[in-house]
Design a protein around this motif. Structure first.
Motif, mmCIF file in Angstrom:
data_model
loop_
_atom_site.group_PDB
_atom_site.id
_atom_site.type_symbol
_atom_site.label_atom_id
_atom_site.label_comp_id
_atom_site.label_asym_id
_atom_site.label_seq_id
_atom_site.Cartn_x
_atom_site.Cartn_y
_atom_site.Cartn_z
ATOM 1 N N THR A 106 0.807 -1.216 0.000
ATOM 2 C CA THR A 106 0.000 0.000 0.000
ATOM 3 C C THR A 106 0.843 1.270 0.000
ATOM 4 O O THR A 106 0.294 2.374 -0.027
ATOM 5 N N ALA A 107 2.170 1.121 0.005
ATOM 6 C CA ALA A 107 3.061 2.271 0.180
ATOM 7 C C ALA A 107 3.828 2.591 -1.096
ATOM 8 O O ALA A 107 4.024 1.748 -1.970
ATOM 9 N N GLY A 108 4.278 3.839 -1.181
ATOM 10 C CA GLY A 108 5.145 4.280 -2.254
ATOM 11 C C GLY A 108 6.575 4.400 -1.768
ATOM 12 O O GLY A 108 6.825 4.590 -0.566
ATOM 13 N N TYR A 109 7.544 4.303 -2.685
ATOM 14 C CA TYR A 109 8.962 4.351 -2.340
ATOM 15 C C TYR A 109 9.717 5.188 -3.374
ATOM 16 O O TYR A 109 9.259 5.384 -4.508
ATOM 17 N N LYS A 110 10.889 5.662 -2.971
ATOM 18 C CA LYS A 110 11.796 6.349 -3.888
ATOM 19 C C LYS A 110 13.087 5.542 -3.927
ATOM 20 O O LYS A 110 13.678 5.254 -2.885
ATOM 21 N N GLY A 137 -2.295 15.232 5.900
ATOM 22 C CA GLY A 137 -0.886 15.554 5.668
ATOM 23 C C GLY A 137 -0.328 14.671 4.558
ATOM 24 O O GLY A 137 -1.025 14.299 3.620
ATOM 25 N N TRP A 138 0.933 14.301 4.691
ATOM 26 C CA TRP A 138 1.637 13.583 3.630
ATOM 27 C C TRP A 138 1.507 12.073 3.766
ATOM 28 O O TRP A 138 1.652 11.527 4.856
ATOM 29 N N ASN A 139 1.264 11.402 2.639
ATOM 30 C CA ASN A 139 1.179 9.945 2.567
ATOM 31 C C ASN A 139 1.949 9.459 1.340
ATOM 32 O O ASN A 139 1.806 10.021 0.252
ATOM 33 N N TRP A 140 2.777 8.431 1.530
ATOM 34 C CA TRP A 140 3.461 7.787 0.415
ATOM 35 C C TRP A 140 2.643 6.557 0.056
ATOM 36 O O TRP A 140 2.622 5.588 0.818
ATOM 37 N N ARG A 197 -3.097 15.144 1.879
ATOM 38 C CA ARG A 197 -4.498 15.168 2.296
ATOM 39 C C ARG A 197 -4.776 16.417 3.122
ATOM 40 O O ARG A 197 -4.064 16.704 4.096
ATOM 41 N N THR A 198 -5.816 17.174 2.724
ATOM 42 C CA THR A 198 -6.188 18.385 3.455
ATOM 43 C C THR A 198 -7.269 18.132 4.488
ATOM 44 O O THR A 198 -7.427 18.901 5.423
ATOM 45 N N GLY A 199 -8.047 17.067 4.317
ATOM 46 C CA GLY A 199 -9.135 16.762 5.237
ATOM 47 C C GLY A 199 -8.746 15.726 6.269
ATOM 48 O O GLY A 199 -7.564 15.425 6.480
ATOM 49 N N CYS A 317 11.526 29.409 -0.815
ATOM 50 C CA CYS A 317 12.511 28.511 -0.221
ATOM 51 C C CYS A 317 12.004 27.094 -0.430
ATOM 52 O O CYS A 317 10.873 26.762 -0.044
ATOM 53 N N PHE A 318 12.798 26.246 -1.056
ATOM 54 C CA PHE A 318 12.371 24.886 -1.376
ATOM 55 C C PHE A 318 12.226 24.070 -0.097
ATOM 56 O O PHE A 318 13.191 23.830 0.624
ATOM 57 N N GLN A 319 10.989 23.625 0.172
ATOM 58 C CA GLN A 319 10.713 22.815 1.362
ATOM 59 C C GLN A 319 9.809 21.624 1.047
ATOM 60 O O GLN A 319 9.240 21.027 1.950
ATOM 61 N N GLY A 320 9.648 21.288 -0.225
ATOM 62 C CA GLY A 320 8.776 20.183 -0.596
ATOM 63 C C GLY A 320 7.313 20.470 -0.321
ATOM 64 O O GLY A 320 6.525 19.557 -0.080
#
Length: 384
Positions: A106-110, A137-140, A197-199, A317-320
């Motif tokens: 269910t996950a993403g990777y780099k 928030g953030w989900n991979w 995700r904002t909600g 400023c680059f912060q992703g």
């Protein structure tokens, strides 16, 4: 009489054997039915093919595997495999070390490769209905279907919230009143994604069937890359692990312009880090970098009609991070004032100098110069 008794005993024995065999036969039939591969259950599927560029690639897998065996076919070309909370990194003595043990379907990777690499993964795929948790928030996240789907079709069972953003490498889409919009139009097997995700937290389940696949969808990314002068600036989307995504609109001074008449580039010093792509009347800009570096990013706008490159006031400023939205795009203000002088009043007042094509210069040169002053203003200076 004896013959009748023996016949009754034979029938009794036969019935007892049938009662013993019947549950086993029923159980075997039920088990076989329950294990029958279909769209809702795990099954043997076509191989997942990975064609990785040198540098950073965003991946996922629907075949359960330990992390080290997963990258074993390309181990000689892999030096990092990064998940949202753990990673493996190559040590000169001990090889790949780290806390990432299992590839979560269910996950993403780099993954970072030192050269181009290819591999195929086969095995029992996870159920397409496996729930993918989406937290605020953030989900991979990974991609479980074994066919390509349009973003809206793949995420149709997800209760997306306004402002949610799906990102993959060099493209992204945002959810708004008209559904998913942006440069990311298709999700493919083997790809990994970031989902912002904002909600409140929710669950994603991919659809088991689809009537809408890649071939039937508009590919905004290809359309945008072919529009205008795509060779104006060059950047490598695989050079850095992270991205900042921006929904923007370009202004000339305070007047909003036709976005198709300009090409907007993002720069760290002289290095191009991304280019805007027009979807509708908005710019979608994916800027590449490394979050921990916190690079200063500036922007330039190339005017197709005049071939002039105009500096843009805004910097980041680059912060992703995610900047701008479909409802409220980030404004980018290009400067259009041209000052014709022999030389500036004071060289000490100049902070940076660019040529008309956006290259940074050490000194003013004859002709057009884009000059950023110490007081924060930007102007065009023509040196005769």
């Amino acid at each position: 009489m004896k013959e009748i008794i023996n016949r009754n005993n034979w029938l009794h024995t036969l019935m007892r054997r049938a009662l013993l065999v019947l549950p086993i036969a029923m159980t075997s039939t039920i088990d076989a039915w329950a294990q029958k591969p279909d769209m809702q259950h795990a099954s043997e599927a076509s191989p997942i093919e990975y064609n990785l560029a040198e540098g950073w690639n965003w991946i996922s897998t629907s075949i359960e595997s330990e992390a080290l065996p997963f990258i074993e076919p390309i181990l000689d070309k892999t030096d990092r495999l990064v998940g949202q909370t753990n990673e493996l990194i190559k040590d000169e003595v001990y090889g790949m070390v780290g806390g990432l043990q299992t590839m979560d379907v269910t996950a993403g990777y780099k993954i970072h490769t030192t050269a181009q690499a290819s591999m195929k993964k086969t095995g029992i795929t996870a159920s397409i209905s496996t729930p993918v948790r989406i937290h605020k928030g953030w989900n991979w996240i990974g991609y479980l279907p074994m066919q390509s789907m349009a973003v809206g079709e793949a995420l149709k069972r997800l209760s997306a919230a306004t402002g949610d953003r799906l990102i993959n490498g060099n493209s992204f889409a945002e959810y708004g009143a008209n559904g998913w919009e942006g440069t990311l139009s298709v999700m493919n097997p083997g790809q990994g994604f970031l989902y912002h995700r904002t909600g409140a937290s929710t669950t994603l389940r991919y659809p088991s069937e689809t009537n809408s696949i890649y071939a039937s969808q508009d590919d905004h990314t290809s359309e945008c890359l072919s529009r205008g002068n795509s060779t104006l600036w060059h950047y490598d989307p695989h050079l850095y692990p992270d991205v900042t995504t921006i929904v923007a609109q370009l202004y000339l001074e305070e007047q909003c312009v036709d976005q198709n008449e300009y090409i907007v580039g993002a720069f760290c010093g002289n290095e191009c880090r991304g280019m805007g792509q027009v979807v509708g009347n908005k710019l979608f800009i994916t800027v590449h970098g490394t979050i921990s570096d916190g690079d200063a990013i500036s922007f330039c706008a190339y005017e197709n009609a005049t071939t002039l490159t105009l500096p843009i006031d805004e910097t980041i400023c680059f912060q992703g991070q995610c900047l701008g939205t479909l409802d409220s795009p980030m404004p980018l203000h290009a400067q259009s004032v041209v000052v014709s002088i022999d030389k500036p009043t004071s060289q000490s007042e100049i902070r940076t100098i660019y040529s008309a094509d956006g290259k940074r210069l050490r000194l003013l040169h004859r002709g057009m110069n884009i000059v950023r002053m110490n007081n924060g203003t930007t102007t065009k200076v023509i040196v005769k």
